[in-house]
Design a protein around this motif. Structure first.
Motif, PDB file in Angstrom:
ATOM      1  N   TRP A  13      47.004  48.093  44.587  1.00  0.00           N
ATOM      2  CA  TRP A  13      46.570  47.392  45.790  1.00  0.00           C
ATOM      3  C   TRP A  13      45.046  47.254  45.797  1.00  0.00           C
ATOM      4  CZ3 TRP A  13      50.625  45.374  48.113  1.00  0.00           C
ATOM      5  CH2 TRP A  13      51.820  46.071  48.208  1.00  0.00           C
ATOM      6  N   ALA A  14      44.389  47.619  44.718  1.00  0.00           N
ATOM      7  CA  ALA A  14      42.924  47.626  44.665  1.00  0.00           C
ATOM      8  C   ALA A  14      42.356  46.266  45.065  1.00  0.00           C
ATOM      9  CB  ALA A  14      42.463  47.984  43.251  1.00  0.00           C
ATOM     10  N   GLY A  15      41.313  46.304  45.889  1.00  0.00           N
ATOM     11  CA  GLY A  15      40.664  45.082  46.339  1.00  0.00           C
ATOM     12  C   GLY A  15      41.209  44.530  47.630  1.00  0.00           C
ATOM     13  N   LEU A  16      42.340  45.077  48.103  1.00  0.00           N
ATOM     14  CA  LEU A  16      42.917  44.605  49.353  1.00  0.00           C
ATOM     15  C   LEU A  16      42.467  45.500  50.508  1.00  0.00           C
ATOM     16  CD1 LEU A  16      46.581  43.773  48.294  1.00  0.00           C
ATOM     17  CD2 LEU A  16      44.693  42.186  48.635  1.00  0.00           C
ATOM     18  N   PRO A  17      42.252  44.918  51.689  1.00  0.00           N
ATOM     19  CA  PRO A  17      41.905  45.728  52.848  1.00  0.00           C
ATOM     20  C   PRO A  17      43.144  46.468  53.363  1.00  0.00           C
ATOM     21  CG  PRO A  17      42.166  43.444  53.495  1.00  0.00           C
ATOM     22  CD  PRO A  17      42.304  43.482  51.995  1.00  0.00           C
ATOM     23  N   SER A  18      42.961  47.289  54.364  1.00  0.00           N
ATOM     24  CA  SER A  18      44.022  48.076  54.998  1.00  0.00           C
ATOM     25  C   SER A  18      44.381  49.281  54.131  1.00  0.00           C
ATOM     26  CB  SER A  18      45.279  47.241  55.284  1.00  0.00           C
ATOM     27  OG  SER A  18      44.978  46.175  56.170  1.00  0.00           O
TER      28      SER A  18
ATOM     29  N   PHE B 298      46.957  51.103  52.148  1.00  0.00           N
ATOM     30  CA  PHE B 298      48.233  50.958  51.461  1.00  0.00           C
ATOM     31  C   PHE B 298      48.661  52.279  50.836  1.00  0.00           C
ATOM     32  CE2 PHE B 298      46.810  46.578  51.651  1.00  0.00           C
ATOM     33  CZ  PHE B 298      47.977  45.881  51.852  1.00  0.00           C
ATOM     34  N   GLY B 299      49.980  52.435  50.723  1.00  0.00           N
ATOM     35  CA  GLY B 299      50.539  53.597  50.058  1.00  0.00           C
ATOM     36  C   GLY B 299      50.789  53.300  48.594  1.00  0.00           C
ATOM     37  N   ALA B 300      51.850  53.877  48.042  1.00  0.00           N
ATOM     38  CA  ALA B 300      52.172  53.692  46.629  1.00  0.00           C
ATOM     39  C   ALA B 300      52.356  52.207  46.309  1.00  0.00           C
ATOM     40  CB  ALA B 300      53.444  54.466  46.287  1.00  0.00           C
ATOM     41  N   SER B 301      51.777  51.775  45.206  1.00  0.00           N
ATOM     42  CA  SER B 301      51.857  50.363  44.823  1.00  0.00           C
ATOM     43  C   SER B 301      53.110  50.098  43.997  1.00  0.00           C
ATOM     44  CB  SER B 301      50.619  49.961  44.017  1.00  0.00           C
ATOM     45  OG  SER B 301      50.514  50.752  42.862  1.00  0.00           O
ATOM     46  N   PRO B 302      53.631  48.885  44.057  1.00  0.00           N
ATOM     47  CA  PRO B 302      54.822  48.555  43.260  1.00  0.00           C
ATOM     48  C   PRO B 302      54.449  48.333  41.804  1.00  0.00           C
ATOM     49  CG  PRO B 302      54.073  46.621  44.445  1.00  0.00           C
ATOM     50  CD  PRO B 302      53.202  47.763  44.897  1.00  0.00           C
ATOM     51  N   PRO B 303      55.344  48.626  40.868  1.00  0.00           N
ATOM     52  CA  PRO B 303      55.085  48.246  39.470  1.00  0.00           C
ATOM     53  C   PRO B 303      55.048  46.725  39.368  1.00  0.00           C
ATOM     54  CG  PRO B 303      57.356  48.952  39.742  1.00  0.00           C
ATOM     55  CD  PRO B 303      56.656  49.242  41.040  1.00  0.00           C
ATOM     56  N   LEU B 304      54.499  46.238  38.287  1.00  0.00           N
ATOM     57  CA  LEU B 304      54.263  44.808  38.134  1.00  0.00           C
ATOM     58  C   LEU B 304      54.809  44.330  36.800  1.00  0.00           C
ATOM     59  CD1 LEU B 304      52.759  42.274  39.244  1.00  0.00           C
ATOM     60  CD2 LEU B 304      50.725  43.125  38.036  1.00  0.00           C
ATOM     61  N   PHE B 305      55.627  43.281  36.836  1.00  0.00           N
ATOM     62  CA  PHE B 305      56.117  42.668  35.610  1.00  0.00           C
ATOM     63  C   PHE B 305      55.256  41.444  35.334  1.00  0.00           C
ATOM     64  CE2 PHE B 305      58.790  40.146  32.812  1.00  0.00           C
ATOM     65  CZ  PHE B 305      59.359  41.109  31.979  1.00  0.00           C
TER      66      PHE B 305
END
Length: 226
Positions: A169-174, A176-183
């Motif tokens: 979630w780096a660079g986003l405001p607010s 956030f908790g655990a980030s989703p994996p990314l395909f």
């Protein structure tokens, strides 16, 4: 293992729905003037004739559906997150449904002039199944506009390949908790996926940021059956 990653994506978005809503509605990540928002709307514009039927896949909290509904279009949004869809139903104009990307056809919403995916196609098989369903979702002259992370974003990492990797979630405001994996997909993989699903690229845009590097990549595709 792949299905485990897909489940993690759904869980992460559901658990971070409140933070995402705050980021969009209060922190301006989709605000007018942002590079990716303006690039998306400009790409959509030639296909937005009067009373267009539009489907936003992965609509999130619903900003784009509301934007289109205000303009007089028949705008529909679908998302996998219950929390995001409930927020959209309560606070946004337009029609909203909870559905996974690979099961939209089951909603029997009919055919659309324009299907839009704005930073929402981050899985593996559900994304492939969705792309394969486009010929059934699009009207004869309909198109699909897909904005996603530019593959060049990953050239600075140790490998450039199609597959699962850690999200952020780096660079986003607010908060956030655990980030989703990314395909992520290489350009070659996107091309191969479209071709195998009977879909043709008719336009490709790379919106530049202030540093000259692409902020995203935008595909406009249509069914080869049309």
């Amino acid at each position: 293992m792949t299905s485990d990653f897909e489940d993690q994506v759904l869980t992460a978005w559901e658990s971070n729905a409140k933070s995402w809503i705050d980021a969009v509605t209060n922190k301006g990540i989709r605000a007018p003037g942002s590079v990716t928002r303006e690039a998306l709307l400009a790409t959509m514009e030639p296909y937005l004739f009067a009373h267009c039927r539009l489907l936003d896949v992965g609509c999130g909290e619903g900003w784009l559906v509301e934007e289109m509904a205000i303009r007089g279009h028949d705008a529909v949004g679908v998302d996998t997150s219950v929390a995001l869809i409930e927020h959209a139903k309560n606070w946004r104009k337009g029609r909203f449904y909870k559905a996974n990307q690979d099961s939209i056809a089951a909603l029997q919403l009919g055919e659309f002039d324009l299907v839009v995916c704005n930073f929402s196609l981050f899985g593996d098989k559900p994304v492939s199944d969705f792309i394969a369903s486009l010929p059934c979702l699009l009207k004869p002259k309909g198109v699909c506009v897909i904005q996603t992370l530019h593959p060049a974003h990953f050239l600075t990492e140790s490998y450039y390949s199609t597959g699962w990797r850690e999200g952020t979630w780096a660079g986003l405001p607010s908060a956030f908790g655990a980030s989703p994996p990314l395909f992520t997909r290489t350009l070659e993989n996107w091309w191969t996926l479209f071709q195998s699903c009977g879909v043709q690229i008719i336009d490709l845009i790379e919106p530049p940021g202030s540093d000259g590097k692409p902020e995203s990549i935008i595909f406009t595709v249509r069914s080869l059956r049309n």
